[in-house]
Design an enzyme around this catalytic site. Structure first.
Site, PDB file in Angstrom:
ATOM      1  N   PRO A 193      -4.682   1.649  18.237  1.00 23.53           N
ATOM      2  CG  PRO A 193      -6.555   0.097  17.859  1.00 23.53           C
ATOM      3  CD  PRO A 193      -6.130   0.867  18.805  1.00 23.53           C
ATOM      4  CE  LYS A 200       3.970   3.955  13.483  1.00 25.31           C
ATOM      5  NZ  LYS A 200       3.862   3.387  12.124  1.00 25.31           N
ATOM      6  CG  HIS A 222      -2.175  -0.733   1.193  1.00 17.51           C
ATOM      7  ND1 HIS A 222      -3.091  -0.542   1.638  1.00 17.51           N
ATOM      8  CD2 HIS A 222      -2.540  -2.098   0.209  1.00 17.51           C
ATOM      9  CE1 HIS A 222      -4.303  -1.433   1.146  1.00 17.51           C
ATOM     10  NE2 HIS A 222      -3.602  -2.327   0.371  1.00 17.51           N
ATOM     11  CE1 TYR A 242      -1.551   4.319   9.086  1.00 15.82           C
ATOM     12  CE2 TYR A 242      -0.243   3.176   7.661  1.00 15.82           C
ATOM     13  CZ  TYR A 242      -1.443   3.447   8.418  1.00 15.82           C
ATOM     14  OH  TYR A 242      -2.141   2.311   8.228  1.00 15.82           O
ATOM     15  CE1 TYR A 253      -5.557   4.418   8.204  1.00 17.81           C
ATOM     16  CE2 TYR A 253      -6.194   4.582  10.795  1.00 17.81           C
ATOM     17  CZ  TYR A 253      -5.436   3.985   9.793  1.00 17.81           C
ATOM     18  OH  TYR A 253      -4.411   3.099   9.687  1.00 17.81           O
TER      19      TYR A 253
HETATM   20  P1  RFL Z   1       0.841 -10.809  21.932  1.00 13.02           P
HETATM   21  O1  RFL Z   1       0.384 -10.780  20.662  1.00 13.02           O
HETATM   22  O2  RFL Z   1      -0.019 -10.308  22.975  1.00 13.02           O
HETATM   23  O3  RFL Z   1       1.388 -12.029  22.401  1.00 13.02           O
HETATM   24  C1  RFL Z   1       1.743 -12.267  23.677  1.00 13.02           C
HETATM   25  C2  RFL Z   1       1.647 -13.853  23.761  1.00 13.02           C
HETATM   26  O4  RFL Z   1       1.936 -14.343  25.201  1.00 13.02           O
HETATM   27  C3  RFL Z   1       1.003 -15.339  25.644  1.00 13.02           C
HETATM   28  N1  RFL Z   1       1.109 -15.305  27.129  1.00 13.02           N
HETATM   29  C4  RFL Z   1       1.979 -16.193  27.860  1.00 13.02           C
HETATM   30  N2  RFL Z   1       2.637 -17.251  27.522  1.00 13.02           N
HETATM   31  C5  RFL Z   1       2.853 -17.917  28.515  1.00 13.02           C
HETATM   32  N3  RFL Z   1       2.584 -17.756  29.934  1.00 13.02           N
HETATM   33  C6  RFL Z   1       1.743 -16.550  30.256  1.00 13.02           C
HETATM   34  N4  RFL Z   1       1.699 -16.415  31.505  1.00 13.02           N
HETATM   35  C7  RFL Z   1       1.333 -15.713  29.232  1.00 13.02           C
HETATM   36  N5  RFL Z   1       0.583 -14.720  29.114  1.00 13.02           N
HETATM   37  C8  RFL Z   1       0.204 -14.481  27.942  1.00 13.02           C
HETATM   38  C9  RFL Z   1      -0.224 -14.764  24.884  1.00 13.02           C
HETATM   39  O5  RFL Z   1      -1.090 -15.967  24.827  1.00 13.02           O
HETATM   40  C10 RFL Z   1       0.196 -14.440  23.509  1.00 13.02           C
HETATM   41  O6  RFL Z   1       0.131 -15.352  22.651  1.00 13.02           O
HETATM   42  O7  RFL Z   1       1.865  -9.535  22.180  1.00 13.02           O
HETATM   43  P2  RFL Z   1       3.218  -9.216  21.099  1.00 13.02           P
HETATM   44  O8  RFL Z   1       3.814 -10.387  20.771  1.00 13.02           O
HETATM   45  O9  RFL Z   1       3.866  -8.280  22.060  1.00 13.02           O
HETATM   46  O10 RFL Z   1       2.568  -8.495  20.072  1.00 13.02           O
HETATM   47  C11 RFL Z   1       1.971  -7.346  19.948  1.00 13.02           C
HETATM   48  C12 RFL Z   1       0.661  -7.408  18.980  1.00 13.02           C
HETATM   49  O11 RFL Z   1       0.063  -8.356  19.080  1.00 13.02           O
HETATM   50  C13 RFL Z   1      -0.080  -6.030  19.215  1.00 13.02           C
HETATM   51  O12 RFL Z   1       0.733  -4.796  19.487  1.00 13.02           O
HETATM   52  C14 RFL Z   1      -0.787  -5.471  18.029  1.00 13.02           C
HETATM   53  O13 RFL Z   1      -1.691  -6.619  17.681  1.00 13.02           O
HETATM   54  C15 RFL Z   1      -1.428  -4.211  18.038  1.00 13.02           C
HETATM   55  N6  RFL Z   1      -2.306  -3.894  16.806  1.00 13.02           N
HETATM   56  C16 RFL Z   1      -1.637  -3.568  15.682  1.00 13.02           C
HETATM   57  N7  RFL Z   1      -0.402  -3.327  15.672  1.00 13.02           N
HETATM   58  C17 RFL Z   1       0.118  -2.858  14.562  1.00 13.02           C
HETATM   59  O14 RFL Z   1       1.268  -2.723  14.373  1.00 13.02           O
HETATM   60  N8  RFL Z   1      -0.444  -2.516  13.252  1.00 13.02           N
HETATM   61  C18 RFL Z   1      -2.003  -2.795  13.139  1.00 13.02           C
HETATM   62  O15 RFL Z   1      -2.709  -2.627  12.187  1.00 13.02           O
HETATM   63  C19 RFL Z   1      -2.598  -3.082  14.556  1.00 13.02           C
HETATM   64  N9  RFL Z   1      -3.928  -3.294  14.596  1.00 13.02           N
HETATM   65  C20 RFL Z   1      -3.755  -4.157  16.875  1.00 13.02           C
HETATM   66  C21 RFL Z   1      -4.451  -3.672  15.778  1.00 13.02           C
HETATM   67  C22 RFL Z   1      -4.338  -4.671  18.081  1.00 13.02           C
HETATM   68  C23 RFL Z   1      -5.596  -4.557  17.883  1.00 13.02           C
HETATM   69  N10 RFL Z   1      -6.290  -5.439  19.026  1.00 13.02           N
HETATM   70  C24 RFL Z   1      -7.095  -6.341  19.199  1.00 13.02           C
HETATM   71  C25 RFL Z   1      -5.523  -4.834  20.541  1.00 13.02           C
HETATM   72  C26 RFL Z   1      -5.968  -3.763  15.672  1.00 13.02           C
HETATM   73  C27 RFL Z   1      -6.374  -4.242  16.792  1.00 13.02           C
HETATM   74  C28 RFL Z   1      -7.984  -4.456  16.851  1.00 13.02           C
HETATM   75  C1  PHB Z   2      -6.096  -3.615  10.584  1.00  9.38           C
HETATM   76  O1  PHB Z   2      -6.068  -4.107   9.184  1.00  9.38           O
HETATM   77  O2  PHB Z   2      -6.635  -4.407  11.433  1.00  9.38           O
HETATM   78  C2  PHB Z   2      -5.741  -2.482  10.965  1.00  9.38           C
HETATM   79  C3  PHB Z   2      -5.262  -1.553   9.919  1.00  9.38           C
HETATM   80  C4  PHB Z   2      -4.890  -0.160  10.457  1.00  9.38           C
HETATM   81  C5  PHB Z   2      -4.972   0.285  11.760  1.00  9.38           C
HETATM   82  C6  PHB Z   2      -5.531  -0.441  12.821  1.00  9.38           C
HETATM   83  C7  PHB Z   2      -5.832  -2.061  12.265  1.00  9.38           C
HETATM   84  O3  PHB Z   2      -4.737   1.511  12.281  1.00  9.38           O
END
Ligand code: RFL
Ligand code: PHB
Length: 397
Positions: free
Chosen positions: A299, A303, A72, A391, A207
């Protein structure tokens, strides 16, 4: 059990760290509390910065991403019925982002690790990290027995522990409260996110800031759309029928001209709270925190996943230098190096969130300021470039 680096958590941070250490010839063990099926299905991020794409390619996890990911070169901002495109390559030094779901990144890393990587234990719940400031910290965990039998408690002694266990993990708790500072902010709204079996109605992410609330149009593939709506904190997704969701999305994305939002079957629905959080420092003795275990961003700036990746790249580099030369220089600067980048991402994510979400208690004055900010971005290449540079991702320092 013993290993050099005990990694808690098999999310993107833990899995990528294991991959990087394995390639550098260091041994490690990953303990993940959930089952493989659950970890691979969790719907989350979708945007990979170019730096993240480069890291995944370099460690051999880029083949499917390069086949199936969508490059993108911009995003669209919508407000007051108008659309404004932010052209990433033109406003940065030619950089862009990749749309490739976190679930797919996780599947690719799990497959690699199970094929030729260090041990990865699913169903291994860490209960505590003990003696993190001693020479041999230990991880206490319970590993599920087969056929659901009650798991046995075990210990893993390590030279180093990486806390990659996300926001609800246990690693952060092993650091004495008097040694840490927490910075946080809650938002009075959440995101209702849906997956829909319908081709995206746009080529690039939209957005949208509307007085009814924020909306985001993202995608997972040419056949699957990912959409988000700002809703009040505490919203129950069951209160939102599919029809209500589509009607609200259509209202918020409305734009002058003949654009229309295509509708299709909704296959998943969930609510995500919005939060900004940083715990400093990211190290205590031989325990290092990485990713969501140390910090959360709302989100809106896309990042979170990218920060998790830069943390573990920095940590892998520091552990490798120590392994090869005995130098603790990069381990000693780990927290400071990461936090510089973390705070830039916190600033940008809060800015995007504040600029695009109407606050429920806003005054008319604040509403006008928000629109003036968006007008400024649309009118000024300098203001657009500031958004674009952040971004696509700031350079790794
Ligand atoms: P995770 O992915 O939460 O993984 C942590 C893992 O640890 C396990 N765990 C344990 N394991 C053993 N013993 C324990 N006591 C434990 N406690 C927990 C969990 O089961 C899990 O598997 O953290 P990590 O690896 O630091 O990754 C971070 C990302 O997942 C998170 O920052 C992103 O998903 C945030 N996020 C986005 N980030 C982006 O860079 N670009 C995006 O477009 C974006 N969109 C989003 C998002 C997060 C969202 N939500 C649901 C919060 C969109 C959404 C809706
Ligand atoms: C997504 O595709 O899940 C997504 C994209 C951009 C964002 C957050 C989530 O800022």
């Amino acid at each position: 059990m013993r290993t050099t680096v005990g990694i808690i958590g098999g999310g993107p941070a833990g899995l990528l760290l294991a991959r990087l250490l394995h390639r550098a010839g260091m041994d490690c063990v990953v303990l993940e509390s959930r089952e493989r099926r659950y970890v691979e299905a969790r719907q989350r991020a979708g945007i990979l910065e170019q730096g993240t794409v480069d890291v995944l390619r370099k460690c051999g996890a880029g083949a499917r991403m390069d086949r199936e990911g969508l490059l993108h070169r911009g995003i669209e901002l919508r407000f007051e019925g108008r659309a404004h495109r932010i052209d990433f390559p033109a406003l940065t030094d030619g950089r862009s982002v990749m749309v490739y779901a976190q679930t797919e990144v996780v599947k690719d890393l799990v497959a690699l690790q199970l094929a030729d990587g260090p041990p990865l234990l699913f169903g291994a719940e860490v209960l505590a990290v003990e003696d993190p400031d001693s020479a041999t910290p230990t991880i206490r965990f319970r590993h599920e027995g087969r056929e659901g039998r009650e798991g046995r408690e075990q210990t893993l002694s390590c030279d180093f522990v990486a806390g990659c266990d996300g926001f609800h993990g246990v690693a952060r708790r092993a650091i004495p409260a008097e040694r840490t500072a927490v910075f946080e902010r809650d938002y009075p709204y959440s995101w209702l996110g849906v997956l829909a079996d319908v081709p995206p109605s746009c080529e690039e992410l939209i957005y949208a800031r509307h007085r009814r609330g924020f909306a985001l149009h993202s995608m997972r593939s040419p056949q699957v759309s990912r959409l988000y709506l700002q809703v009040p904190a505490g919203t129950d997704p069951a209160d939102w029928s599919d029809e209500r969701i589509w009607d609200e999305l259509s209202a918020r994305f409305a734009v002058d001209g003949d654009w229309a939002l295509e509708r299709g079957p909704i296959t998943a629905k969930s609510v995500t709270p919005m939060r900004s959080y940083v715990q400093e420092p990211m190290r205590h003795g031989r325990l290092f925190l990485a990713g969501d275990a140390a910090h959360i961003v709302p989100p809106t700036g896309a990042k979170g996943l990218n920060l998790a990746v830069t943390d573990v790249v920095t940590l892998a580099r520091a552990l490798t230098l120590h392994h090869e030369t005995g130098s603790t220089e990069l381990l000693d600067s780990y927290s400071e190096t990461c936090l510089r980048r973390v705070w830039q991402a916190e600033r940008f994510s809060a800015f995007m969130t504040d600029t695009l979400h109407p606050h429920p208690d806003r005054t008319p004055f604040e509403e006008r300021l928000q629109l003036a900010q968006l007008e400024r971005i649309a009118a000024s290449p300098a203001a657009s470039a500031e958004l674009a540079e952040n971004y696509v991702g700031l350079p790794l320092s």
